[in-house]
Design a protein around this motif. Structure first.
Motif, mmCIF file in Angstrom:
data_model
loop_
_atom_site.group_PDB
_atom_site.id
_atom_site.type_symbol
_atom_site.label_atom_id
_atom_site.label_comp_id
_atom_site.label_asym_id
_atom_site.label_seq_id
_atom_site.Cartn_x
_atom_site.Cartn_y
_atom_site.Cartn_z
ATOM 1 N N LEU A 168 -3.339 -5.581 10.384
ATOM 2 C CA LEU A 168 -4.501 -5.693 11.196
ATOM 3 C C LEU A 168 -4.630 -5.833 12.719
ATOM 4 C CD1 LEU A 168 -6.698 -8.339 9.397
ATOM 5 C CD2 LEU A 168 -7.225 -5.919 9.509
ATOM 6 N N ALA A 205 -4.354 -2.096 13.417
ATOM 7 C CA ALA A 205 -5.572 -1.580 13.329
ATOM 8 C C ALA A 205 -6.496 -1.868 14.454
ATOM 9 C CB ALA A 205 -6.370 -1.906 11.937
ATOM 10 N N LEU A 255 -7.417 -4.913 2.873
ATOM 11 C CA LEU A 255 -7.123 -4.124 4.237
ATOM 12 C C LEU A 255 -8.621 -3.708 4.579
ATOM 13 C CD1 LEU A 255 -5.692 -3.695 6.669
ATOM 14 C CD2 LEU A 255 -4.717 -1.675 5.558
ATOM 15 N N MET A 281 -10.857 -4.552 7.778
ATOM 16 C CA MET A 281 -10.965 -3.446 8.916
ATOM 17 C C MET A 281 -12.477 -3.619 9.106
ATOM 18 S SD MET A 281 -8.002 -0.548 8.240
ATOM 19 C CE MET A 281 -8.750 0.256 9.507
ATOM 20 N N GLN A 294 -13.376 -5.947 11.656
ATOM 21 C CA GLN A 294 -12.976 -5.858 12.792
ATOM 22 C C GLN A 294 -13.900 -4.775 13.636
ATOM 23 O OE1 GLN A 294 -9.008 -3.887 12.359
ATOM 24 N NE2 GLN A 294 -7.907 -5.769 13.408
ATOM 25 N N TRP A 351 -14.681 -1.431 12.116
ATOM 26 C CA TRP A 351 -14.233 -0.012 11.438
ATOM 27 C C TRP A 351 -15.384 0.170 10.655
ATOM 28 C CZ3 TRP A 351 -11.132 3.266 13.492
ATOM 29 C CH2 TRP A 351 -9.977 2.839 13.981
ATOM 30 N N TRP A 396 -15.888 2.089 7.148
ATOM 31 C CA TRP A 396 -15.109 2.991 5.986
ATOM 32 C C TRP A 396 -15.954 4.022 5.833
ATOM 33 C CZ3 TRP A 396 -14.712 1.367 0.174
ATOM 34 C CH2 TRP A 396 -13.983 2.286 -0.552
#
Lengths: 281, 281
Positions: free
Chosen positions: B54, B57, B90, B94, B97, B99, B101
């Motif tokens: 992480l 990332a 993950l 993410m 965080q 992101w 996908w």
DNA sequence: GTTCCGCATGAATCGATAG
DNA sequence: ACTATCGATTCATGCGGAA
């Protein structure tokens, strides 16, 4: 041996309770994807999907034999430019229920839906997920071997890529039927990637997947006389294949028109075959 | 235009901090899978994998341009008979965080490593995951178009016969023009399933992926003069491809022997090409 | 009876429009 | 602002009629 087929009309969330413990060797199913099949299952919203499916998974866990396998064919829908995460969350939650997430197969759909968008390609892959109750499940790898003899090797080398793929799919579906033609060929074990096209334009019904897909998993995880369950029967592809290769089968379908269609199709088929079918509703 | 390549020796958890904000168009990388590369990154245990990755990332999120893309080529390791869930976790983390996908590609490895297990087939598929900072990322779909299927092929084959005759009666100049237009017609937009063989031709080392894999993503998500980053450089496949098709590149590698190997390989390559390479350690 | 070609049909997805 | 619906886009497949 008589091959027995049972059909239930109704919501599998209820009907699954009627099935006895540890009575099924393989459940292969393709549930309605999120926001799909609105007219039957009401188009489950992605955010409700896990909650909707978990009770079904719990029943399947009860019904499956300790050596049995559950194969779930599913794919994440795109929501607001992102792949949804409900499949990921479903896997994590099913493990908490006691399932083992044994493997992830890949079905390459050769004829995927068309379309063009500025920031995304067409989706040509689905992911049959394999779940088990125990690490000691039955698996008959020899039933789905592919020929890799010199004859096949040299021939495949000269063919185009599309032809290679087509040959692979033929092998997968025709292994039992065409065994004599493969005699003398060296056989190789399969991989976890399947290349199949969906049947496009059938007359009376639409199938979400080709017969080759359940056939491959039925041959891999069951033997003759074993029992296959599909709680989202749809047009009955899984059950028809199971009967053809002599496995007992149980199917549940919520939509009356699909149920009646499969019932009819089965009645005629079984009449020809002189097998016994228990049609229950 | 000069194509610039930067190489860093060290742990990407530290070296990534040296890279400026929003300076990279594509990060394509294949990190050490859990319990792999034990001698370099210490063989991260599956249960620690998410926590380990992480922070990396987070740095990539900082370094990536708003229109850029992060492609993570990873696959769940099998632990005690089950697919591990660290990739699922993950992805979920993410997203927290920041992101997006965006997509899950499927790389079908046509000639995957041989092997047989009693309850598992060879793994012939990997899943390059696409992450983005924004829904308005750059994508150049025309750069990776693929030949069309049989239907169009046969149709065009016949069409070309008649066109050839017509062209022969005309001036010779029109012939080449039509050829090029036929070629354009025979191409279709790609799907999210890639068919590439794994590489086995290299001498000194085994690359984790063939050059075609990063090449496909570099062409899809960047143009000439853009910048590509691989924080787990390894044998340098991504960087070498990037340089060949004229993208700037940044590579980080923790293992000195890999780093030196890439440095040498690059020095010679760049000497031939008379380009500038900034080799930093 | 072959081969060939036309055509309908999708586990899709985006962007615009409407409530 | 948020959600529901619709049209446009696109290509592999198999059926059926035609040559």
């Amino acid at each position: 041996m008589e091959i027995r087929t049972e059909l239930y009309l109704g919501d599998c969330r209820e009907k699954l309770h009627l099935l006895p413990d540890e009575s099924v060797d393989l459940s292969f199913t393709s549930p309605p994807y999120a926001d799909r099949r609105r007219n039957t299952y009401g188009g489950i919203h992605p955010s409700d999907y896990v909650e909707w499916f978990l009770p079904i998974a719990a029943q399947l866990l009860r019904i499956l034999k300790p050596t049995g396998t559950f194969v779930l064919n599913i794919r994440e829908k795109v929501v607001n430019g992102e792949r949804s995460t409900y499949v990921l969350e479903l896997i994590l939650n099913m493990r908490r229920q006691g399932w083992l997430w044994t493997e992830e197969f890949i079905w390459h759909k050769k004829n995927c839906s068309p379309g063009k968008w500025p920031n995304r390609f067409r989706n040509a892959g689905e992911r049959p997920l394999q779940f088990n109750k125990s690490r000691k499940f039955h698996m008959y790898q020899e039933a789905v071997m592919v020929p890799m003899g010199d004859w096949a090797k040299t021939r495949l080398r000269n063919l185009s890529e599309t032809d290679k793929i087509r040959d692979n799919s033929k092998v997968g579906s025709g292994f039992g039927k065409n065994i004599s033609s493969w005699l003398g060929c060296e056989m190789a074990y399969s991989t976890n990637v399947l290349h199949l096209a969906t049947e496009c334009s059938h007359k009376n019904h639409r199938a979400a997947f080709p017969e080759e897909l359940p056939e491959w998993f039925i041959k891999l995880f069951t033997r003759e006389g074993d029992t296959v369950l599909d709680p989202f029967m749809g047009s009955g592809t899984t059950l028809i294949v199971a009967d053809r290769i002599r496995r007992h089968a149980v199917g549940i379908e919520i939509a009356p028109e699909y149920f009646e269609m499969v019932k009819k199709r089965f009645a005629g088929y079984q009449c020809d075959r002189k097998t016994y079918g228990a049609i229950l509703s």
